[in-house]
Design an enzyme around this catalytic site. Structure first.
Site, mmCIF file in Angstrom:
data_model
loop_
_atom_site.group_PDB
_atom_site.id
_atom_site.type_symbol
_atom_site.label_atom_id
_atom_site.label_comp_id
_atom_site.label_asym_id
_atom_site.label_seq_id
_atom_site.Cartn_x
_atom_site.Cartn_y
_atom_site.Cartn_z
ATOM 1 N N HIS A 109 0.818 -1.227 0.000
ATOM 2 C CA HIS A 109 0.000 0.000 0.000
ATOM 3 C C HIS A 109 0.851 1.276 0.000
ATOM 4 O O HIS A 109 0.326 2.360 -0.265
ATOM 5 C CB HIS A 109 -0.915 0.042 1.225
ATOM 6 C CG HIS A 109 -1.975 -1.016 1.237
ATOM 7 N ND1 HIS A 109 -2.851 -1.203 0.186
ATOM 8 C CD2 HIS A 109 -2.307 -1.947 2.171
ATOM 9 C CE1 HIS A 109 -3.670 -2.209 0.479
ATOM 10 N NE2 HIS A 109 -3.353 -2.688 1.671
ATOM 11 N N ASP A 138 -2.740 -10.580 -2.494
ATOM 12 C CA ASP A 138 -3.290 -10.061 -1.232
ATOM 13 C C ASP A 138 -4.724 -9.604 -1.497
ATOM 14 O O ASP A 138 -5.041 -9.112 -2.579
ATOM 15 C CB ASP A 138 -2.432 -8.883 -0.760
ATOM 16 C CG ASP A 138 -2.812 -8.384 0.622
ATOM 17 O OD1 ASP A 138 -2.096 -8.712 1.584
ATOM 18 O OD2 ASP A 138 -3.825 -7.649 0.734
ATOM 19 N N ASP A 158 -4.595 -12.782 3.272
ATOM 20 C CA ASP A 158 -5.823 -12.290 3.888
ATOM 21 C C ASP A 158 -7.067 -12.520 3.038
ATOM 22 O O ASP A 158 -8.163 -12.128 3.424
ATOM 23 C CB ASP A 158 -5.686 -10.815 4.294
ATOM 24 C CG ASP A 158 -4.961 -9.984 3.261
ATOM 25 O OD1 ASP A 158 -4.728 -10.485 2.138
ATOM 26 O OD2 ASP A 158 -4.617 -8.825 3.569
#
Ligand SMILES: [Zn+2]
Length: 347
Positions: free
Chosen positions: A126, A163, A250
Site C-alpha cells: 500500500h 493479497d 488475507d
C-alpha cells in the site's frame, strides 16, 4: 541452477511494535514456529540486510524516508488511522525492503536460485512513493522490482499481487511503465477502494496494470481461475524474466479483515501455477509477504506456499481437488474480453 530455495528474514520484524493491531508481531512468530517445526522445508535461511538508501530512493523520496526515520527516533507515531510507527519500525522497514531486494539479487545473481520467500513486517504494497499507508511504510516489492530493472538490467518483471487488498502503491509506482506487468486480484469494495477493472495504467504502461477485482465471498474458484486463465496467458505473451508475488494471505476464509473464502488448498494451487509458469518461462519466482491476519491460517499458508514453491513437480496441496476441477470463472471470461484489445495474442 542451484535448486536450494532461499528464505529471507530478519529479527527486526519483531521490533515493529504495533501492539494489539491486526498487523502484529505474532504473525512473524507464528510463521517462524511453523517453519521451524518443518526444519525450514530445506530452504537456505538468509539474514536480510537493510536496504541501501540509493536503492530505497528509486521508489521513495527522501522526505518520506526521513519522516519514517524521525517517527522512530522519537519513539513512535501514528501516521494514519491504520498505520503506526514504533521505535523499531524504521529499521524493520529497511530490512523488509532489503529482504525483497536481496531475494531478487539471489534469484538473478551468481548461482541463481529458482524460488525464494521474503517474510518480513511491516508489509509494503500500500505504500506510495511519498506516503505510508495501510500498515505499510516502504513498498518492498516495488523497491525490489525497480532494483531488478535499474541495477540488474531486467526489462520485464511480473508482479502478481494476490493479497485481498488492492496493491495501490505498486499499482501507482508502475502505472506508466511497461517494464513491470502488475496484476492484482483483490476484493472490491474493500480498503483502499482503488483497483477497479478500468484502472489499466497509462502511456507506455497502458494495459500493463491489470486489476482483477472480485466481489466479497469469492474463493478458490475465482482466485485460481484468474491466475490460471488471465495471469498465466498474459505472462506467456509478456515473457517476464522474473516473477514476483505480493503474497498476502488475507483472502483466506478465516481472515478477520476481509470477506473472501480462499482455502489453504487455494493458495497451494495459485503457488503451483506460478511455480509452473516460472519453470516454463525460465524465470525465477520470489514471494514477498504482505498481509494475512489470522495467524494460524497465515502460518499454515506460508508453509504450504513455500512447500509448493520448492516442490518442483509434485504438488503439495495433497488430497484437495486439483486445477482441472476448477472451471473458467465468469470473472476470468469478462477479464479476457476487457484485456484482448491491449493483448492481441490473448486466447
Ligand atoms: Zn491485505
Amino acid at each position: 541452477m542451484s535448486s536450494q530455495p532461499v528464505y529471507l528474514s530478519h529479527p527486526s520484524s519483531l521490533d515493529h511494535d504495533t501492539g494489539e493491531h491486526p498487523e502484529r508481531v505474532r504473525r512473524i512468530e507464528a510463521i517462524d514456529a511453523a517453519l521451524e517445526a518443518r526444519d525450514w522445508l530445506g530452504y537456505e535461511r538468509i539474514s536480510s540486510p537493510a536496504v541501501e538508501p540509493s536503492v530505497l530512493q528509486r521508489v521513495h523520496g527522501p522526505e518520506h524516508i526521513e519522516r519514517i526515520a524521525a517517527a522512530s527516533r522519537v519513539g513512535g507515531a501514528q501516521l494514519d488511522p491504520d498505520t503506526f510507527v514504533s521505535a523499531g519500525s524504521y529499521t524493520a522497514a529497511l530490512h523488509a525492503a532489503g529482504g525483497a531486494v536481496e531475494l531478487v539479487r539471489r534469484l538473478m545473481g551468481e548461482g541463481p536460485r529458482q524460488v525464494g520467500f521474503s517474510a518480513h513486517r511491516p508489509p509494503g504494497h500500500h505504500a506510495v512513493p511519498d506516503r505510508a499507508m495501510g500498515f505499510c511504510l516502504f513498498n518492498s516489492i516495488a523497491v525490489a522490482a525497480r532494483h531488478a530493472i535499474a541495477e540488474l538490467g531486467l526489462e520485464r518483471v511480473l508482479i502478481l499481487d494476490w493479497d485481498v487488498h488492492h496493491g495501490n502503491g505498486t499499482n501507482d509506482i508502475f502505472w506508466d511503465t511497461d517494464e513491470v506487468l502488475f496484476a492484482s486480484i483483490h476484493q472490491l469494495p474493500l480498503y483502499p477502494g482503488s483497483g477497479s477493472a478500468g484502472e489499466m495504467g497509462e502511456g507506455r504502461g497502458h494495459g500493463y496494470t491489470v486489476n482483477l477485482p472480485v466481489p466479497p465471498r469469492s474463493g478458490d474458484e475465482a482466485f485460481v481461475s484468474l491466475v490460471r486463465d488471465i495471469v498465466t496467458p498474459l505472462a506467456r505473451i509478456y515473457r517476464p524474466q522474473l516473477l514476483l508475488v505480493s503474497a498476502g494471505f488475507d483472502a483466506h476464509a478465516d481472515d478477520p479483515l476481509a470477506d473472501c473464502t480462499v482455502s489453504d488448498a487455494g493458495f497451494g494451487l495459485m503457488t503451483e501455477l506460478v511455480r509452473e509458469l516460472g519453470a516454463e518461462l525460465g524465470a525465477p519466482v520470489g514471494c514477498v509477504l504482505e498481509g494475512g491476519y489470522d495467524v494460524d491460517a497465515l502460518a499454515r499458508c506460508v508453509t504450504l506456499t513455500m512447500e509448493t514453491l520448492a516442490a518442483g513437480g509434485a504438488s503439495a496441496h495433497g488430497g484437495a481437488p486439483g486445477l482441472d476441477a476448477i472451471p473458467v470463472h465468469p470473472l476470468a471470461t469478462a477479464a479476457l474480453d476487457r484485456l484482448r484489445p491491449f493483448w492481441p495474442g490473448l486466447a
